[in-house]
Design an enzyme around this catalytic site. Sequence first.
Site, PDB file in Angstrom:
ATOM      1  N   ARG A  55      40.713 -27.720  21.642  1.00 53.84           N
ATOM      2  CA  ARG A  55      39.768 -26.423  22.712  1.00 53.84           C
ATOM      3  C   ARG A  55      40.510 -25.627  22.489  1.00 53.84           C
ATOM      4  NH1 ARG A  55      39.778 -31.151  27.206  1.00 53.84           N
ATOM      5  NH2 ARG A  55      41.460 -32.244  26.296  1.00 53.84           N
ATOM      6  N   GLU A  57      49.804 -35.203  28.994  1.00 59.18           N
ATOM      7  CA  GLU A  57      49.481 -36.044  30.670  1.00 59.18           C
ATOM      8  C   GLU A  57      49.509 -37.616  30.376  1.00 59.18           C
ATOM      9  OE1 GLU A  57      45.813 -34.797  32.729  1.00 59.18           O
ATOM     10  OE2 GLU A  57      46.862 -36.106  34.426  1.00 59.18           O
TER      11      GLU A  57
HETATM   12  O1  PRP Z   1      49.704 -29.817  29.576  1.00 62.97           O
HETATM   13  P1  PRP Z   1      49.705 -31.379  29.118  1.00 62.97           P
HETATM   14  O2  PRP Z   1      49.331 -32.810  30.154  1.00 62.97           O
HETATM   15  O3  PRP Z   1      50.165 -31.784  27.473  1.00 62.97           O
HETATM   16  O4  PRP Z   1      47.895 -31.345  28.760  1.00 62.97           O
HETATM   17  C1  PRP Z   1      46.304 -30.525  28.378  1.00 62.97           C
HETATM   18  C2  PRP Z   1      46.199 -30.976  27.045  1.00 62.97           C
HETATM   19  O5  PRP Z   1      45.602 -32.582  26.521  1.00 62.97           O
HETATM   20  C3  PRP Z   1      44.540 -31.912  25.979  1.00 62.97           C
HETATM   21  O6  PRP Z   1      44.290 -32.142  24.861  1.00 62.97           O
HETATM   22  P2  PRP Z   1      43.926 -32.989  23.387  1.00 62.97           P
HETATM   23  O7  PRP Z   1      45.364 -33.193  23.682  1.00 62.97           O
HETATM   24  O8  PRP Z   1      43.555 -34.021  25.516  1.00 62.97           O
HETATM   25  O9  PRP Z   1      43.542 -32.519  22.348  1.00 62.97           O
HETATM   26  P3  PRP Z   1      41.458 -32.087  23.003  1.00 62.97           P
HETATM   27  O10 PRP Z   1      42.056 -30.579  22.866  1.00 62.97           O
HETATM   28  O11 PRP Z   1      41.751 -32.306  21.181  1.00 62.97           O
HETATM   29  O12 PRP Z   1      41.112 -33.004  23.430  1.00 62.97           O
HETATM   30  C4  PRP Z   1      44.463 -30.030  26.636  1.00 62.97           C
HETATM   31  O13 PRP Z   1      43.293 -29.706  25.705  1.00 62.97           O
HETATM   32  C5  PRP Z   1      45.340 -29.757  25.814  1.00 62.97           C
HETATM   33  O14 PRP Z   1      45.733 -29.130  24.669  1.00 62.97           O
HETATM   34  N1  ADE Z   2      43.004 -33.796  33.456  1.00 61.90           N
HETATM   35  C1  ADE Z   2      42.290 -33.453  31.905  1.00 61.90           C
HETATM   36  N2  ADE Z   2      41.371 -32.802  31.577  1.00 61.90           N
HETATM   37  C2  ADE Z   2      41.399 -31.542  30.585  1.00 61.90           C
HETATM   38  N3  ADE Z   2      42.231 -32.196  29.421  1.00 61.90           N
HETATM   39  C3  ADE Z   2      43.421 -32.724  29.313  1.00 61.90           C
HETATM   40  N4  ADE Z   2      44.606 -32.185  28.920  1.00 61.90           N
HETATM   41  C4  ADE Z   2      45.596 -32.990  29.694  1.00 61.90           C
HETATM   42  N5  ADE Z   2      44.961 -33.099  31.147  1.00 61.90           N
HETATM   43  C5  ADE Z   2      43.942 -33.672  30.888  1.00 61.90           C
END
Ligand code: PRP
Ligand code: ADE
Length: 176
Positions: free
Chosen positions: A65, A102
């Site tokens: 994202r 997370e």
């Molecule tokens: O602070 P954190 O606990 O590390 O979580 C945040 C990350 O989690 C989500 O990405 P995700 O890995 O789900 O990837 P995506 O954008 O491909 O959905 C979000 O876009 C961040 O990159």
């Molecule tokens: N709660 C949340 N919503 C969307 N993206 C995330 N990445 C980690 N935690 C998330």
Amino acid sequence: MADIERIRGLIRAIPDFPKPGIIFQDIFPIFQDPIAVESLITHLVYHITSTINEKIDVVIGLDARGFLLGPVIALRLGAAFAPIRKKGKLPGEIVSVEYAKEYGVDTFEMEKDAMKPGQNVIVIDDLIATGGSAAAAGILVNSFGAKVLKYLFVIELIELKGADVLNAPLYSVLKY
Ligand SMILES: O=P(O)(O)OC[C@H]1O[C@H](OP(=O)(O)OP(=O)(O)O)[C@H](O)[C@@H]1O
Ligand SMILES: Nc1ncnc2[nH]cnc12
């Protein structure tokens, strides 16, 4: 401020995704509203240009994202864009780091020629939760001899204290 409230109103909270107990904050509805997208980009670029005095060489977006925002911001700043991708997506020589976020564990990778030593970098993503993903990005940037000047997010989940694990200041448009 009205602009920020318009953006806030477009974010959709989905309970128990991708796992039970996680409230997933979905930013994609913002992109159904071009005026909100313009406001968001303008807000972030104004923050960057009014708080960072050094020249920004590279904007880094985090898979996936962060790719919605990073290239547009790089274009407005006249900077390069470089992606950090999840494992196995980049060709050629790569550097990689494993991390916890997370709702799971993952690996981030960059192409070995994505940056040069001494370059100034900003990192952009949609959301910071635990900070595991952004901190891993910081480790990758440092492995090039480059420096993160600031981390930028649309959303910060403040209870998870992601800011505490970062090696540079953070700015978030919306705090939850
Ligand atoms: O602070 P954190 O606990 O590390 O979580 C945040 C990350 O989690 C989500 O990405 P995700 O890995 O789900 O990837 P995506 O954008 O491909 O959905 C979000 O876009 C961040 O990159
Ligand atoms: N709660 C949340 N919503 C969307 N993206 C995330 N990445 C980690 N935690 C998330």
